[in-house]
Every structure is written in C-alpha cells, then in structure tokens.
Scaffold this motif. Structure first.
Motif, short mmCIF file in Angstrom:
data_model
loop_
_atom_site.label_atom_id
_atom_site.label_comp_id
_atom_site.label_asym_id
_atom_site.label_seq_id
_atom_site.Cartn_x
_atom_site.Cartn_y
_atom_site.Cartn_z
N LEU A 40 9.26 9.58 5.19
CA LEU A 40 7.87 9.85 5.19
C LEU A 40 7.25 9.75 6.51
N LEU A 92 3.71 2.75 9.33
CA LEU A 92 3.64 2.27 8.02
C LEU A 92 2.37 2.21 7.30
N PHE A 124 15.58 3.49 -8.30
CA PHE A 124 14.01 3.59 -7.77
C PHE A 124 13.23 4.19 -8.79
N ARG A 151 13.84 2.28 -0.84
CA ARG A 151 12.51 2.33 -0.17
C ARG A 151 12.60 2.60 1.13
N PHE A 155 1.52 15.87 1.25
CA PHE A 155 2.20 14.47 1.06
C PHE A 155 2.87 14.42 0.07
N ILE A 180 3.15 6.01 -2.86
CA ILE A 180 4.31 6.84 -3.17
C ILE A 180 4.40 7.13 -4.66
N ALA A 215 0.66 -1.21 -0.10
CA ALA A 215 0.05 0.07 -0.16
C ALA A 215 0.74 1.29 -0.02
N ALA A 216 1.91 1.11 0.62
CA ALA A 216 2.85 2.48 0.76
C ALA A 216 3.63 2.66 -0.56
N ASP A 217 4.07 1.64 -1.08
CA ASP A 217 4.53 1.71 -2.55
C ASP A 217 3.36 2.37 -3.41
N VAL A 236 6.94 13.60 -0.70
CA VAL A 236 7.37 12.23 -1.32
C VAL A 236 8.34 12.61 -2.22
N ARG A 268 10.71 5.58 3.11
CA ARG A 268 9.55 5.27 4.28
C ARG A 268 9.96 5.78 5.76
N LEU A 296 0.41 5.06 6.20
CA LEU A 296 1.01 6.11 5.23
C LEU A 296 0.03 6.19 3.99
N PRO A 297 -0.58 5.05 3.61
CA PRO A 297 -1.63 5.18 2.40
C PRO A 297 -2.71 6.15 2.49
#
Lengths: 255, 209
Positions: free
Chosen positions: B195, B126, B156, B188, B137, A50, A45-47, B141, B192, B129-130
C-alpha cells in the motif's frame, strides 16, 4: 526490551494478544520513546483503514440473504393454478403406477441381498465388548480424528476395537462405540468399498454421497470419508432418519 | 489480553444470557438473525478467499448450508462468529480440494526467517495511509490481500474480518499460537509495503496525498 523485540511483538500487542507482563513492558517502552508511540498509533489507524476497505462490499447483505434463503427448508405452499388444465386419460395413472411397481420389483430382485458382508460385520462389531482395545491405542490417527470429531459433537466415546470385517479375506475395520443424542451407536471404519451398493438406498448425506438402510431392527448409514478413503458405517437401534442425521453430523465434524 | 475477543475456547464460555439451555439448538430465526448481522465480514472474507464474486457467493451459500445443517453442534454461550468462520474456512478448504485449486505456493522457510527490521515501513508514509481516501485505494487493499499466499491470507482474514482471536485462529487452522502471531505479523507488513508503494506512486503522480 530492544528494537527487535518491540518490532516482533508490536502487532500482538496492538491486537491485545500479549500476556499482561509483556504488554506492560511494551507500554513502558513506548512511554519513553515518542517515535514508538507514533508508530503504534499509525499502525492502529492503518489497520482500521485496511479493514474498512475490505468491508466495503455493497453486495454483502444480499449475498448472505440469498444464501440463507437457499438453505431454508422448501415451503410446500400450494400454488394457484393458471391457464389451461391438461386432462389426462383415466387409464394413464393406473398404467404408470403399474409400470413403477414392475420396475421396482425388477430392481429389488437385482439388488444383492441385504445381509451383505459389511452389514454382517457391523452387526458383529456391535457385539464387541466395550473394554476391547484397539491395538494402536491412542496413537492411532483414526482414533484421534474420530475422538476429536465425536467430542465436538458431544458424543460419549467407548474404547475403539479392531474387529474383522468378513466381506473379503484379510480386511479389517476399526469399530467405535458411543452414545450420541440418546442413541447407542456403533461406527465401523472399513477399507472395503466393494460392498457400498449393498446399502439399498442411496442418499445425499449433506454434500457427500451416502447410503442408508435398515433391517433386523437396526438402521444403517454410511459415507465414504474423502480424507482417509475409508467407508464409515454407522449402525444404531433407532430410526433410519436419526442414523442418517447422525452420519451427516459426523461427516461434517470430520471435515 | 483483549477483552472483546476473549481468549478462552468457545466451549468454555458462560451460559447464554437469553435464558436458553446450552443444549437447545438455535432456532432458524436466531440463526438467520445472527448470520445476517455478520453479512459484511462473511461476504468480504469469502470474496478475498475465492477472489471472484460468483465463487464468493457459492462459498457463502455452501458455508451457510453447512452451518444450518450442523446447527445442533453449536453451543449457546459460545462465540457464533468464531463457529461460523470456522465453517466458512472448512467450506473453502473443501472447495479447494474438490476443484483442485491448489493454494498458491508459499515457502515459509524463506519468509519466516527474514528479520522483521528489514521490512519495517517508513513511519511517515504509514501515518498517511489512513488519510488516503482516493476511490482506488479500497481496490488496492483488496488486491494486495488477494496477492498474499494462502499461508498468510487465511489467518489475516480470520483476524481482520472474522474478528477471531489468535487462540481461535490457532484452533481453526490447527497451527501453533506462535505461528499465528508470526503469520499475522508478516501479512500486515507485506500489506503495508504494497500500500505504501501505491501511496508513493500516487504522490509522485500528484494524487490524493
């Protein structure tokens, strides 16, 4: 499998890049560990979040369309005439043409003869037997680079061969023979840049300064390779535009 | 292995399903259609590489100019996306060389040896985050990605936006597959971390969480 291994392989697994056996191992690990499964879901979900944030760019399409328009061949549509027409004296075009002819003649007289050292050396290189070997063999970095570039363009490479370049004493070049888009070509790499101006016409070979010429039934195109600092000259018994286009492709493949 | 990206080299892929010969170059219309379809990831990648909108536009233009010039080298049936992102990356390297924009210093020795466990983010945060939907935000990022050193930022971006497989990234950058895996992992984890710092600060300030 342990925590450390799970952590090390986690992203590769999420990305679907693990070999089948290792992926199954990861799957089994998560089956008995709810916290590991939750971690995987959270990472996915974080991927996605982002990626969505990075892709949020309202100017993207406009930027790409503008770039495409700029790279399009220039249209030669006639534009309608507007406003007052400027009438030039009749003698002016004739005088301008005469001046251009005189200037061209003077320039031509000042340019060194076409048969300069590099061109002669290239012609000599063209006579080298196909079987001749570069003494550096496959270990030669230039050969490896040239083969990779030519290979990516679908060229059939012959054996590289060391040949003397006679534009200055002790100067040696490396010659490659290959067949490319139906043309038999010779490519000579030379450290001698002093002879650049002997190629009469300067051309933009797509981002790099280049030279092109023809003579003796052959066409030439050359460019200076920024990586090696060498002069790369192509010669073939085909039209100059073909050699120039091939030189441009080769230059792009070498970048 | 992931099916949507495919791990086989583009040159080995199957023949084009539109019936065109593999040797036949793309037409201008085809090239433009395929490129416009990739406008978002192309421009986004250029933005994060070049950092400034004007430079990103120049980079996109340079890459598309090169791509069209070399369109004869593209084989039908191979992945257009991987091909054009490779050209974008080469254009970026070329610009850096010409403009003496040295890559940000990175010391792989100091970063690659760190134990992954020490960098594992807090799982609970984590997961949040979504859901973080505040308007800043996206900017966070982007900034976090730009703050990555070239060593991590380029692979990346090729992965996240270019949609290149590990194998394709390995070939594009000329680095071993294991190094690609390690750099993507580090990138990554670092993102993270950054963020989550932001998410925690927002929570303390009574922000969007």
């Amino acid at each position: 499998m342990d925590e450390r291994t799970f952590e090390r392989k986690l992203f590769a697994w999420i990305d679907g890049e693990l070999p089948r056996a290792e992926a199954v191992e990861m799957e089994l690990w998560c089956l008995t560990r709810p916290e590991a499964r939750a971690r995987v879901d959270a990472e996915r979900a974080a991927d996605a979040r982002i990626r969505a944030a990075l892709l949020a760019d309202p100017a993207a399409r406009e930027s790409v369309e503008k770039a495409l328009a700029a790279s399009r061949p220039v249209a030669t549509a006639a534009t309608p005439r507007t406003g007052r027409v400027l009438r030039l004296p009749r003698w002016l075009p004739v005088s301008a043409a005469a001046a251009v002819l005189v200037a061209f003649g003077m320039w031509f007289a000042c340019v060194p003869p076409f048969e300069c050292g590099v061109v002669l050396a290239i012609e000599k290189a063209a006579e080298v037997a196909e079987a001749a070997e570069c003494t550096d063999g496959e270990g030669c970095p230039l050969t490896a680079r040239m083969r990779a570039a030519a290979g990516s363009l679908g060229a059939e490479m012959g054996n590289p061969a060391r040949v003397p370049v006679e534009c200055c004493p002790g100067c040696t070049g490396t010659a490659y023979k290959f067949r490319w888009k139906g043309a038999d070509l010779m490519c000579v790499w030379s450290p001698c840049l002093a002879c650049d101006p002997s190629f009469r016409r300067s051309r933009d070979l797509g981002g790099t300064h280049g030279w092109a010429a023809n003579g003796n039934g052959k066409s030439f195109a050359a460019f200076r390779d920024p990586t090696t600092g060498l002069l790369c000259s192509l010669v073939g018994t085909c039209p100059e535009d073909t050699v120039t286009s091939l030189a441009t492709d080769l230059w792009a493949a070498l970048q | 292995m992931r099916d949507d990206r495919g791990s086989t080299p583009p040159d080995d892929d199957a023949r084009s399903d539109d019936g065109s010969s593999e040797a036949e170059p793309l037409s201008r219309d085809e090239f433009e259609r395929m490129t416009v379809a990739l406008a978002q990831p192309l421009r986004a990648t250029a933005m994060r590489l070049a950092r400034r909108p004007a430079d990103a536009d120049d980079l996109v233009q340079d890459a598309l100019h090169r791509a069209w010039r070399s369109v004869g080298t593209f084989r039908r049936g191979s992945r257009f996306q991987a091909w054009i992102f490779r050209i974008l990356h080469n254009a970026f390297l070329n610009r850096m060389r010409h403009e003496s924009m040295a890559p940000a210093a990175a010391d792989p020795a100091t970063i690659d040896v760190a134990a992954p466990e020490t960098l594992v983010p807090d799982l609970r945060s984590l997961g949040e985050l979504p859901a973080l939907a505040d308007r800043h935000f996206d900017d966070r990022v982007k900034r976090a990605v730009e703050d990555l050193s070239e060593t991590y930022r380029v692979p990346f971006l090729l992965f996240a936006l270019g949609d290149l497989s590990y194998e394709e990234i390995s070939r594009t950058l000329g680095i071993p597959l294991g190094t690609v895996m390690s750099r993507l992992h580090r990138a990554r984890i670092h993102l993270r971390e950054r963020l989550l710092e932001y998410a925690r600060a927002e929570r303390v300030a009574g922000g969007g969480l």
